[in-house]
Scaffold this motif. Structure first.
Motif, PDB file in Angstrom:
ATOM      1  N   SER A 302      22.995  14.372  22.584  1.00 16.51           N
ATOM      2  CA  SER A 302      23.332  15.003  23.859  1.00 16.51           C
ATOM      3  C   SER A 302      23.393  13.939  24.941  1.00 16.51           C
ATOM      4  N   GLY A 303      24.479  13.943  25.707  1.00 16.35           N
ATOM      5  CA  GLY A 303      24.593  13.048  26.861  1.00 16.35           C
ATOM      6  C   GLY A 303      24.412  11.584  26.564  1.00 16.35           C
ATOM      7  N   LYS A 304      25.100  11.087  25.546  1.00 16.98           N
ATOM      8  CA  LYS A 304      25.038   9.676  25.134  1.00 16.98           C
ATOM      9  C   LYS A 304      23.655   9.263  24.612  1.00 16.98           C
ATOM     10  N   THR A 305      22.819  10.242  24.289  1.00 14.15           N
ATOM     11  CA  THR A 305      21.478   9.959  23.794  1.00 14.15           C
ATOM     12  C   THR A 305      21.271  10.616  22.433  1.00 14.15           C
ATOM     13  N   LEU A 306      20.842   9.829  21.463  1.00 17.25           N
ATOM     14  CA  LEU A 306      20.544  10.339  20.135  1.00 17.25           C
ATOM     15  C   LEU A 306      19.026  10.475  20.013  1.00 17.25           C
ATOM     16  N   THR A 307      18.556  11.695  19.784  1.00 11.86           N
ATOM     17  CA  THR A 307      17.125  11.963  19.638  1.00 11.86           C
ATOM     18  C   THR A 307      16.793  12.092  18.160  1.00 11.86           C
ATOM     19  N   ILE A 308      15.845  11.277  17.701  1.00 13.13           N
ATOM     20  CA  ILE A 308      15.532  11.195  16.274  1.00 13.13           C
ATOM     21  C   ILE A 308      14.068  11.558  16.044  1.00 13.13           C
ATOM     22  N   GLU A 309      13.820  12.498  15.152  1.00 17.38           N
ATOM     23  CA  GLU A 309      12.463  12.918  14.823  1.00 17.38           C
ATOM     24  C   GLU A 309      12.009  12.264  13.521  1.00 17.38           C
ATOM     25  N   ASP A 310      10.781  11.779  13.509  1.00 20.51           N
ATOM     26  CA  ASP A 310      10.196  11.112  12.338  1.00 20.51           C
ATOM     27  C   ASP A 310      11.100  10.024  11.775  1.00 20.51           C
ATOM     28  N   PRO A 311      11.519   9.074  12.605  1.00 22.07           N
ATOM     29  CA  PRO A 311      12.419   8.024  12.108  1.00 22.07           C
ATOM     30  C   PRO A 311      11.731   7.069  11.136  1.00 22.07           C
ATOM     31  N   GLN A 312      12.452   6.701  10.094  1.00 25.88           N
ATOM     32  CA  GLN A 312      12.021   5.662   9.171  1.00 25.88           C
ATOM     33  C   GLN A 312      13.189   4.725   8.942  1.00 25.88           C
ATOM     34  N   ILE A 313      13.014   3.475   9.341  1.00 22.19           N
ATOM     35  CA  ILE A 313      14.077   2.480   9.182  1.00 22.19           C
ATOM     36  C   ILE A 313      13.979   1.938   7.760  1.00 22.19           C
ATOM     37  N   VAL A 314      14.849   2.418   6.896  1.00 28.63           N
ATOM     38  CA  VAL A 314      14.746   2.128   5.465  1.00 28.63           C
ATOM     39  C   VAL A 314      15.654   0.994   5.026  1.00 28.63           C
ATOM     40  N   ASN A 315      16.590   0.605   5.868  1.00 30.57           N
ATOM     41  CA  ASN A 315      17.420  -0.552   5.567  1.00 30.57           C
ATOM     42  C   ASN A 315      17.788  -1.232   6.877  1.00 30.57           C
ATOM     43  N   GLY A 316      17.680  -2.553   6.895  1.00 34.03           N
ATOM     44  CA  GLY A 316      17.939  -3.297   8.127  1.00 34.03           C
ATOM     45  C   GLY A 316      16.671  -3.823   8.751  1.00 34.03           C
ATOM     46  N   LEU A 317      15.610  -3.933   7.939  1.00 37.14           N
ATOM     47  CA  LEU A 317      14.345  -4.440   8.473  1.00 37.14           C
ATOM     48  C   LEU A 317      14.493  -5.872   8.968  1.00 37.14           C
ATOM     49  N   GLN A 318      15.187  -6.715   8.188  1.00 37.90           N
ATOM     50  CA  GLN A 318      15.353  -8.111   8.593  1.00 37.90           C
ATOM     51  C   GLN A 318      16.104  -8.194   9.924  1.00 37.90           C
ATOM     52  N   THR A 319      17.164  -7.399  10.046  1.00 37.46           N
ATOM     53  CA  THR A 319      17.918  -7.359  11.307  1.00 37.46           C
ATOM     54  C   THR A 319      17.030  -6.888  12.446  1.00 37.46           C
ATOM     55  N   SER A 320      16.233  -5.862  12.185  1.00 38.84           N
ATOM     56  CA  SER A 320      15.359  -5.302  13.221  1.00 38.84           C
ATOM     57  C   SER A 320      14.362  -6.337  13.726  1.00 38.84           C
ATOM     58  N   PHE A 321      13.740  -7.068  12.789  1.00 42.50           N
ATOM     59  CA  PHE A 321      12.756  -8.065  13.200  1.00 42.50           C
ATOM     60  C   PHE A 321      13.408  -9.208  13.969  1.00 42.50           C
ATOM     61  N   GLU A 322      14.598  -9.607  13.555  1.00 45.34           N
ATOM     62  CA  GLU A 322      15.274 -10.680  14.278  1.00 45.34           C
ATOM     63  C   GLU A 322      15.659 -10.225  15.690  1.00 45.34           C
ATOM     64  N   ILE A 323      16.094  -8.972  15.827  1.00 49.52           N
ATOM     65  CA  ILE A 323      16.407  -8.438  17.163  1.00 49.52           C
ATOM     66  C   ILE A 323      15.138  -8.377  18.007  1.00 49.52           C
ATOM     67  N   TYR A 324      14.053  -7.939  17.392  1.00 48.92           N
ATOM     68  CA  TYR A 324      12.764  -7.875  18.093  1.00 48.92           C
ATOM     69  C   TYR A 324      12.345  -9.266  18.580  1.00 48.92           C
ATOM     70  N   ASN A 325      12.388 -10.249  17.686  1.00 46.81           N
ATOM     71  CA  ASN A 325      11.995 -11.615  18.061  1.00 46.81           C
ATOM     72  C   ASN A 325      12.926 -12.185  19.125  1.00 46.81           C
ATOM     73  N   TYR A 326      14.201 -11.863  19.042  1.00 52.51           N
ATOM     74  CA  TYR A 326      15.194 -12.358  20.001  1.00 52.51           C
ATOM     75  C   TYR A 326      14.861 -11.880  21.408  1.00 52.51           C
ATOM     76  N   PHE A 327      14.578 -10.593  21.555  1.00 52.62           N
ATOM     77  CA  PHE A 327      14.284 -10.066  22.894  1.00 52.62           C
ATOM     78  C   PHE A 327      12.891 -10.457  23.379  1.00 52.62           C
ATOM     79  N   LYS A 328      11.947 -10.662  22.454  1.00 50.63           N
ATOM     80  CA  LYS A 328      10.619 -11.128  22.870  1.00 50.63           C
ATOM     81  C   LYS A 328      10.697 -12.531  23.452  1.00 50.63           C
ATOM     82  N   LYS A 329      11.605 -13.343  22.931  1.00 47.49           N
ATOM     83  CA  LYS A 329      11.755 -14.711  23.419  1.00 47.49           C
ATOM     84  C   LYS A 329      12.731 -14.799  24.582  1.00 47.49           C
ATOM     85  N   ASN A 330      13.553 -13.759  24.745  1.00 44.95           N
ATOM     86  CA  ASN A 330      14.528 -13.734  25.841  1.00 44.95           C
ATOM     87  C   ASN A 330      14.414 -12.411  26.607  1.00 44.95           C
ATOM     88  N   PRO A 331      13.242 -12.162  27.236  1.00 43.33           N
ATOM     89  CA  PRO A 331      12.995 -10.849  27.846  1.00 43.33           C
ATOM     90  C   PRO A 331      13.923 -10.502  29.003  1.00 43.33           C
TER      91      PRO A 331
END
Length: 560
Positions: A302-331
C-alpha cells in the motif's frame, strides 16, 4: 524504600526464575536474564550465554565476556575467523548484581583486570594463578581473534555494562568509569569505548522491547504481485538497510535463518558484491546482483510500502551483510541505487524449507549450512517434544516462546552428548563443540538415521542428569571443571550401566534410565575427577587423549 521500577524488576525476575530455571539460584538467574536482555540484538541462545559466564572466584570483577566479529559470536579458539578489511570486532564485558544499588568496587576490579587481561604484552597463560579459567579462556579468544585480523585494521569496540536493580548512580561511582576508560584507551587508542550503568528502569525498558515481527520496506515503483500473495519488487539500497536494522542501526539477525548459511567474509562472491557497492557506474546495483529472497507469513502492499510479517531472509545473506557493512561505514552516503527483492508467502514450515533449499542450490553453499533443515532434525524435534524437551533446531525458537531453560536442547548440546556417550570421544566433544555441524565427517558420525531415534533422547537424559549431579556434588566444582569432565563422566557412567567398555548404539538404546542411580553416578564422578586431577586438572587435560585412555583402562578393570 524501593522504587516502582525496582519492585517491578524484582517481581519480574522472580516470576521468570520460577518459569524458566527454578533449579538455579536467583542471583545466577538474574545474570542470565540481564545478559539476555542487554545482548538481545545479538540473538544468543542460552548455551551461548552460559558459555560466556566468568562469574566466581578470581573473576576480575567480570561476570560475562563475549567477543563478536561482524555481529557473529566467537566463543572458542576453533571459531576464530579471518575477515576482510575494516571488520567490526566487539568485546562486551558484563557485571551483574541482584542488589539495589551500584558501588565503586566492581568498576575498580574491572579496571585492575583490564590492566592485566587486555594488555597484549602480557602472557595470558601466566595469569592463570590470578584469574579463573573461564575468564582466561574468553580473554584468549578475544586476543587471538584480534591478532588474527589486526592486519585488516578492524573497527574495535569495547563495551562494559554494569547492571543491578539500582535506581540512580552516585557521582563518586560514576566518576570511576573514567578511570576504566583511561585504561582501555591506553591499551587500545583507536577503540570505541562505552560504559553503561543498566538501572532497574533501563533493564525494564530493554525487557519490554520485543523482537520486530512486522517490518516495512519502501519501494520505488509498484511491485509485481503474484497469484500466491507474493511480490517481486525494486527497493533502494538505503530502504533495504533500514529494513534489516533496528532503530540503533544494528542488524536484526533473527531476520536471517540462523541455520541456513553463515556470512562467508572475504570469499570471492563477497569481494564482488563489495566492489559493486563501492564502485558507482552507469549500471544500477540490481543489474549486477541476484537480489534477496524473503519468506513471510503475510505480505501486503500500500502506498509504495511493502509490509512483511515474520520475514526470513533465506537467500541473499551475503548481499545483505555487505549492504549492512557498506552503510555502517558510510552512514551519511547519499545512495540512490536499487536492489531486487522477492517476497514469497509460505503457509507452512515445510514450504519454507523447500524455498531455502531451492534458492541456495544455485551457488556453492557449505553442506553444514543446511544441516538443521534436514529430516533427521525435524524428526528429532518431534520426538524430543514427546519426552518434554524442545529441540532448538531453529535457533531461539523455543526461547522466544518462554520454554524452561533446562528443557531447551541445542543442536550442539545433542551433538556433544552423542559424541561422548555413543562415539566415546568426550575429549573431542569438549575441544570442538562447533565442528560437529561444520565438519562433514563428524556430522555424519553423530547425526545418522541408522541410530534409533530413542538413542538421542537417552543421551540427552544421561548428560542432563550427570550435569545436575556435578553441580550438586560435594566437590563444589567450578563451572570450568564441570565443563571439563561432564562428558567423560557421561561416558564412564554409560559404560558401567551397560556393563560394556565400548557399548553399541543398541546397548545404549536399551538401557533403563531408572538404573542410572547415584550408585553408578557418584563413583563415575569420583573416578573421573581423580584421573582428571592427577593429570593436571586443566582444560588441556580434558581436551587430550590421555584422560580418555586412562578412563578406558579403568573401565576394563571395573566393568563386569
Amino acid at each position: 524504600m524501593s522504587s516502582n521500577h525496582q519492585i517491578i524488576i524484582q517481581t519480574l525476575v522472580e516470576q521468570k526464575h520460577q518459569e524458566l530455571a527454578p533449579e538455579m539460584s536467583l542471583s545466577d538467574f538474574f545474570h542470565i536474564y540481564a545478559t539476555e536482555q542487554i545482548l538481545k540484538d545479538y540473538d544468543l541462545n542460552y548455551d551461548e550465554i552460559e558459555n560466556g559466564i566468568t562469574d566466581g572466584g578470581n573473576d576480575g570483577g567480570i561476570d560475562g565476556i563475549y567477543t563478536f566479529v561482524n555481529g557473529e559470536l566467537i566463543q572458542n579458539l576453533d571459531d576464530i575467523v579471518d575477515s576482510k578489511k575494516n571488520a567490526i570486532l566487539e568485546l562486551i564485558i558484563l557485571q551483574t548484581k541482584f542488589t539495589n544499588g551500584f558501588s565503586e568496587t566492581p568498576i575498580e576490579k574491572c579496571n585492575s583486570s583490564a590492566i592485566d587481561i587486555l594488555d597484549l604484552s602480557k602472557d595470558i597463560d601466566s595469569l592463570r594463578t590470578v584469574y579463573n579459567p573461564e575468564l582466561i579462556k574468553q580473554t584468549k579468544v578475544f586476543r587471538e581473534q584480534y591478532k588474527r585480523i589486526i592486519s585488516k585494521f578492524p573497527l574495535l569496540s569495547i563495551s562494559y555494562f554494569y547492571c543491578t536493580k539500582g535506581v540512580e548512580v552516585h557521582p563518586n561511582t560514576d566518576r570511576k568509569k573514567g578511570l576504566l576508560e583511561n585504561t582501555i584507551k591506553g591499551l587500545f587508542s583507536d577503540a570505541k569505548y562505552n560504559f553503561e550503568f543498566i538501572t532497574a528502569q533501563k533493564l525494564l525498558e530493554i525487557s519490554r522491547k520485543e523482537q520486530t515481527r512486522v517490518k516495512q520496506i519502501e519501494l520505488n515503483d509498484n511491485p509485481i504481485s503474484t497469484r500466491d500473495e507474493g511480490y517481486i519488487a525494486i527497493a533502494t539500497l538505503e530502504s533495504y538497510f533500514k529494513f534489516i536494522t533496528n532503530t540503533d542501526k544494528l542488524l536484526l539477525k533473527y531476520f536471517f535463518d540462523a541455520n541456513v548459511r553463515d556470512y562467508q567474509g572475504g570469499v570471492e562472491v563477497n569481494k564482488g558484491i563489495k566492489e559493486t557497492l563501492n564502485t558507482e557506474g552507469e549500471e544500477d546495483f540490481w543489474w549486477l546482483n541476484n537480489g534477496i529472497t524473503i519468506t513471510a507469513s503475510k505480505a501486503t502492499y500500500s502506498g509504495k510500502t511493502l509490509t512483511i510479517e515474520d520475514p526470513q531472509i533465506v537467500n541473499g545473506l551475503q548481499t545483505s551483510f555487505e549492504i549492512y557493512n557498506y552503510f555502517k561505514k558510510n552512514p551519511d552516503k547519499a545512495e540512490t541505487r536499487n536492489l531486487l527483492v522477492r517476497v514469497i508467502t509460505t503457509k507452512s514450515e515445510k514450504s519454507r524449507l523447500k524455498v531455502i533449499r531451492a534458492t541456495n542450490s544455485q551457488t556453492r553453499v557449505p553442506l553444514a549450512s543446511l544441516r538443521a533443515t534436514e529430516d533427521i532434525h525435524r524428526d528429532l524435534e518431534d520426538f524430543l517434544a514427546t519426552k518434554g524437551y524442545y529441540y532448538d533446531r531453529r535457533k531461539n525458537y523455543y526461547k522466544n516462546q518462554g520454554k524452561p531453560i533446562n528443557k531447551i536442547i541445542s543442536i550442539e548440546f545433542l551433538g556433544q552428548s552423542v559424541m561422548s556417550i555413543v562415539l566415546q570421544e568426550p575429549d573431542y566433544a569438549r575441544a570442538r563443540p562447533s565442528s560437529l555441524l561444520k565438519n562433514d565427517s563428524d556430522y555424519k558420525r553423530v547425526f545418522s538415521h541408522e541410530y534409533p531415534i530413542e538413542l538421542y533422547w537417552k543421551c540427552v537424559e544421561i548428560q542432563k542428569l550427570i550435569e545436575d549431579k556435578l553441580k550438586k556434588c560435594e566437590y563444589n566444582f567450578t563451572t570450568t571443571q564441570i565443563g571439563d569432565i561432564k562428558f567423560h563422566v557421561a561416558l564412564y557412567a554409560s559404560s558401567i550401566l551397560t556393563r560394556k567398555v565400548s557399548p553399541s548404539p543398541a546397548d545404549l538404546t536399551g538401557i533403563s534410565l531408572n538404573d542410572l542411580t547415584d550408585d553408578i553416578i557418584k563413583p563415575a564422578i569420583d573416578n573421573v575427577n581423580i584421573l582428571y586431577d592427577s593429570l593436571g586438572g586443566t582444560n588441556a587435560v580434558a581436551k587430550g587423549k590421555e584422560l580418555v585412555s586412562e578412563l578406558k583402562e579403568l573401565l576394563t578393570e571395573n566393568v563386569q
